[in-house]
Design a protein around this motif. Structure first.
Motif, PDB file in Angstrom:
ATOM      1  N   ASP A  98       0.839  -1.193   0.000  1.00 15.34           N
ATOM      2  CA  ASP A  98       0.000   0.000   0.000  1.00 15.34           C
ATOM      3  C   ASP A  98       0.876   1.246   0.000  1.00 15.34           C
ATOM      4  OD1 ASP A  98       0.907   0.435   2.609  1.00 15.34           O
ATOM      5  OD2 ASP A  98      -0.975  -0.160   3.560  1.00 15.34           O
ATOM      6  N   GLU A  99       0.245   2.420   0.146  1.00 13.18           N
ATOM      7  CA  GLU A  99       0.984   3.680   0.052  1.00 13.18           C
ATOM      8  C   GLU A  99       1.991   3.863   1.188  1.00 13.18           C
ATOM      9  OE1 GLU A  99      -2.423   3.615  -2.369  1.00 13.18           O
ATOM     10  OE2 GLU A  99      -2.407   3.445  -0.174  1.00 13.18           O
ATOM     11  N   TYR A 128      -4.413  -3.455  -4.254  1.00 14.32           N
ATOM     12  CA  TYR A 128      -2.978  -3.336  -4.007  1.00 14.32           C
ATOM     13  C   TYR A 128      -2.197  -4.461  -4.674  1.00 14.32           C
ATOM     14  CZ  TYR A 128      -4.353   0.076  -0.485  1.00 14.32           C
ATOM     15  OH  TYR A 128      -4.881   1.174   0.155  1.00 14.32           O
ATOM     16  N   HIS A 177      -7.224   2.011  -8.500  1.00 12.30           N
ATOM     17  CA  HIS A 177      -6.625   2.555  -7.277  1.00 12.30           C
ATOM     18  C   HIS A 177      -5.354   3.331  -7.594  1.00 12.30           C
ATOM     19  CE1 HIS A 177      -5.858   2.868  -2.990  1.00 12.30           C
ATOM     20  NE2 HIS A 177      -4.611   2.542  -3.235  1.00 12.30           N
ATOM     21  N   LYS A 180      -6.335   6.650  -8.950  1.00 11.68           N
ATOM     22  CA  LYS A 180      -6.884   7.498  -7.895  1.00 11.68           C
ATOM     23  C   LYS A 180      -5.788   8.121  -7.036  1.00 11.68           C
ATOM     24  CE  LYS A 180      -9.979   7.265  -3.863  1.00 11.68           C
ATOM     25  NZ  LYS A 180     -10.860   6.362  -3.053  1.00 11.68           N
ATOM     26  N   THR A 181      -4.721   7.388  -6.781  1.00 11.04           N
ATOM     27  CA  THR A 181      -3.676   7.842  -5.860  1.00 11.04           C
ATOM     28  C   THR A 181      -2.461   8.431  -6.568  1.00 11.04           C
ATOM     29  OG1 THR A 181      -2.832   5.559  -5.779  1.00 11.04           O
ATOM     30  CG2 THR A 181      -4.350   6.239  -4.040  1.00 11.04           C
ATOM     31  N   ASN A 182      -2.473   8.463  -7.895  1.00 12.21           N
ATOM     32  CA  ASN A 182      -1.338   9.005  -8.652  1.00 12.21           C
ATOM     33  C   ASN A 182      -1.853   9.921  -9.762  1.00 12.21           C
ATOM     34  OD1 ASN A 182       1.271   7.347  -7.704  1.00 12.21           O
ATOM     35  ND2 ASN A 182      -0.475   5.944  -7.784  1.00 12.21           N
TER      36      ASN A 182
END
Length: 215
Positions: A98-99, A128, A177, A180-182
């Motif tokens: 995960d992050e 993930y 995902h 969304k996060t990058n």
């Protein structure tokens, strides 16, 4: 029937078990009860990585000599803690973090010549799945980790600048995902197998990505 309560009466009258009698009485009140078997099926096992083997001889033999992957590419993911050999079955284990760098997903691939085994570790979170995040604007999407590493091996020039994800399925969760996060990623290239599942998955991923934003 002498003595007892309403549950005992229903059990005797309908020849039911205790749990069946309770379920029948509750259903008459408009309350739905899941069967015990269904409840157990829905219990999610906590995620845990398989125990690592002291060496990676079988995994290296499989990936380098049978799948002809590039040694530097394999070593990059090995040194990053994203690829190792499990102790019990000597599978190749591809780890998704995960992050915060915490393992949340693992995919296992059999390494014996007669083995076609592959599967996700129970409790893995699909968003993930095995991936690499680069600084560039492109995300390459694959079905399996070996597919991903094969592509990188064939296109090594500046490969770390790009982002890659192996869905370990044909579901879009991992790709969505990452998008969304990058936010620096604006282009998605799908690289799924050219078979029924891959073609259908490709269209499903495309629709999901386009619904998620202007990609």
């Amino acid at each position: 029937m002498e003595g007892g309560d309403i549950i005992d009466f229903v059990r005797d009258f309908y020849n039911l078990t205790f749990s069946e009698a309770v379920e029948l009485l509750l259903s008459e009140q408009g309350i739905s009860v899941l069967p015990e078997q269904t409840i157990h099926q829905k219990e999610k096992k906590p995620f845990a990585l398989p125990q690592a083997n002291p060496d990676m001889r079988r995994v290296y033999a499989y990936l380098l000599k049978r799948r002809f992957l590039d040694r530097e590419v394999v070593q990059f993911f090995t040194h990053a803690g994203l690829l190792y050999e499990d102790r019990e079955f000597h599978n190749a284990v591809f780890v998704g973090l995960d992050e915060n760098g915490v393992p949340r997903h693992a995919h296992k691939r059999g390494t014996y010549s007669e083995s076609g085994y592959k599967g996700n570790v129970e409790g893995s979170e699909p968003e993930y799945s095995f991936h690499h995040i680069g600084t560039g604007n492109r995300l390459y999407v694959f079905e399996a980790p070996v597919d991903m590493l094969s592509y990188i091996s064939l296109h090594k020039a500046n490969w770390r600048e790009h982002s890659y994800v192996a869905l370990c399925s044909v579901a879009p969760h991992g790709a969505l995902h990452i998008l969304k996060t990058n936010p620096h990623i604006d282009t998605v290239i799908t690289c799924l197998d050219h078979d029924g599942a891959g073609i259908e998955g490709n269209h499903r991923i495309k629709e999901a990505v386009l619904e998620a934003g202007d990609y």
